[in-house]
Design an enzyme around this catalytic site. Structure first.
Site: not given
Ligand code: ACO
Length: 439
Positions: A315, A373
């Site tokens: 998140h 979720d």
């Molecule tokens: N699976 C694997 N790796 C992940 C995930 C994940 N679900 N989420 C983040 N990471 C990793 C990224 O690749 C990044 O790695 P790095 O530092 O090696 O590059 C690190 O964790 C930081 O992640 P960011 O992408 O910078 O986090 P951001 O805040 O931009 O994204 C998000 C948040 C979009 C929710 C992301 O965690 C994601 O895509 N999760 C999966 C989709 C999801 O469940 N969305 C629902 C969110 S809650 C809602 O909207 C109700």
């Protein structure tokens, strides 16, 4: 960057641009809760520079009194009330009143609010005909986007966004009609007759009725499922300045009517990184198939070149357990118990996946925890919703948060059109060359 203090907290930060004699005095603003916020509104005027913040992760785009999140501690408050207390003790319509007006209603206020909302649950019969224009296999989010946006054609007075009473009526209409639209989008896809709303039922029960009832059969209420539905709606009702809410505010900042703004929010919610994640979680669990395949899936997630994410994890703000995920997990067990589902392979797979991920340094070091979720899809599936309905359900609940945020924004005297800047990295100025001279 240095700061000036007064008592325990700094009052100003000073930003100095090396090599120039330019400095900016940035007032540090204090909220009721949360870290201080540097006010950069005069930064450009004082220094000629502005800030770069893709995704706005470091930027407060507005002042708000509605929802507070402490991502490190896993705290979520609506108007100061912890989400777990509201999920346990309140009801969705009571929460809607809280979000819209700032206070839990008294009994008299609730009665009047309930009446005010429920008298708007029907759709204009012309709206009903819109549904026929969609393909039967249309994604219900496409239907929601189109029908909600089209409501502005039925309520032309809603363009008077500076009229407080018109704003309130639009809010009532949206909160009241979104369950009807969502349920009809579902009925349309199944080919069953549309069920008209019933104002004698609670908000959640009326929605379940419009989804599940059919004219020839008596409708049987199920208080456990009604409660679960109500709780799911409460948990999704608002979440401060997320992508879809910011979209609603941005659209609203131009003076666009509320139906158009909420349609924009629905569009933003649809993406798999946001509201579409609950649908994506079930798809992911289906693809993993068996717990023996989890290690290979986790390896794929950790492979930078794969672009595979563990859906339902991570998140932007929570760097701890999403407090909603805990309540969802508990609700999931209650619903499966009520439905007599003793063995749900998807739930078992999800729990095993969660256990393995929470033990893995990749997720631990990045503070990736289950979000709301991760479990919601399993509950909704058990309640009989097809996966395509998961994100529409989220939109249904979030409509209340969106419209509360929109109302707050319009009434805020400091609000002005949302207009981010950019760091331009394109071609420098150049002169036009005629086509015969290019090459
Ligand atoms: N699976 C694997 N790796 C992940 C995930 C994940 N679900 N989420 C983040 N990471 C990793 C990224 O690749 C990044 O790695 P790095 O530092 O090696 O590059 C690190 O964790 C930081 O992640 P960011 O992408 O910078 O986090 P951001 O805040 O931009 O994204 C998000 C948040 C979009 C929710 C992301 O965690 C994601 O895509 N999760 C999966 C989709 C999801 O469940 N969305 C629902 C969110 S809650 C809602 O909207 C109700």
């Amino acid at each position: 960057m240095s700061s000036t203090t007064e008592g325990a907290r700094a009052t100003h930060a000073t930003l100095t641009i090396p090599g120039s004699n330019k400095t900016a005095e940035l007032p540090l603003l204090n909220g009721t809760l949360g870290p201080q916020v540097a006010d950069i509104r005069k930064l450009q005027a004082q220094t000629g520079i502005f800030t770069f913040d893709p995704g706005y992760g470091e930027t407060a785009s507005c002042e708000s009194k509605i929802t507070y999140i402490d991502g490190d501690e896993g705290v979520l408050l609506y108007r100061g009330y912890p989400i777990d207390q509201l999920a346990e003790k309140s009801t969705f319509l009571e929460v809607a009143h809280l979000l819209l007006y700032g206070e839990l209603p008294t009994a008299a206020e609730f009665e009047s609010f309930n009446r005010g909302v429920t008298m708007h649950t029907m759709l204009h019969e012309q709206v009903r005909r819109f549904f026929d224009g969609f393909r039967r296999d249309a994604h219900p989010m496409a239907v929601l986007c189109g029908v909600v946006g089209a409501l502005s054609a039925f309520y032309p007075e809603s363009v008077n966004v500076n009229d407080a009473r018109e704003r309130e009526i639009s809010a009532f209409r949206l909160i009241a009609k979104i369950p009807t639209i969502t349920a009809w989008a579902h009925k349309y896809s199944t080919g069953q007759p549309f069920m008209y709303p019933r104002n004698d039922l609670s908000y959640a029960e009326n929605f379940l009725y419009m989804i599940n009832a059919v004219p020839p059969e008596p409708y049987r209420k199920n208080p456990i499922l009604e409660r679960a539905m109500d709780r799911i709606l409460i948990l999704h009702a608002d979440h401060e300045q997320n992508a879809s809410t910011s979209t609603v505010r941005l659209a609203g900042s131009t003076g666009a009517n509320p139906f158009a703004c909420i349609a924009a929010g629905i569009a933003a919610l649809w993406g798999p990184a946001h509201g579409g994640a609950n649908e994506a979680v079930l798809k992911m669990l289906g693809e993993i198939g068996h717990k023996d395949n989890i290690p290979a899936f986790i390896a794929e997630v950790k492979d930078k070149n794969s672009h595979t994410k563990l859906m339902g994890f991570g998140h932007r703000v929570y760097k701890n357990f999403d407090p909603r995920a805990k309540i969802m997990q508990q609700t999931c067990h209650e619903v499966l118990g009520e439905l007599g589902i003793k063995h749900e392979p998807l739930l078992e797979l999800a729990m095993e996946l969660e256990k393995i991920a929470l033990d893995d340094d990749y997720f631990v070091s990045r503070k990736l925890y289950p979000n709301v979720d991760f479990y919601s899809g399993i509950i909704l599936k058990a309640m009989g919703f097809p996966t395509t309905m998961f994100t529409p359900l989220f939109a249904l609940a979030r409509t209340t948060g969106w419209i509360s945020q929109w109302m707050e924004m319009i009434a805020d005297p400091s609000q002005r059109i949302g207009r981010p800047r950019q760091l331009y990295t394109g071609a420098p100025r150049r002169d036009y060359v005629s086509i015969d001279q290019r090459g």
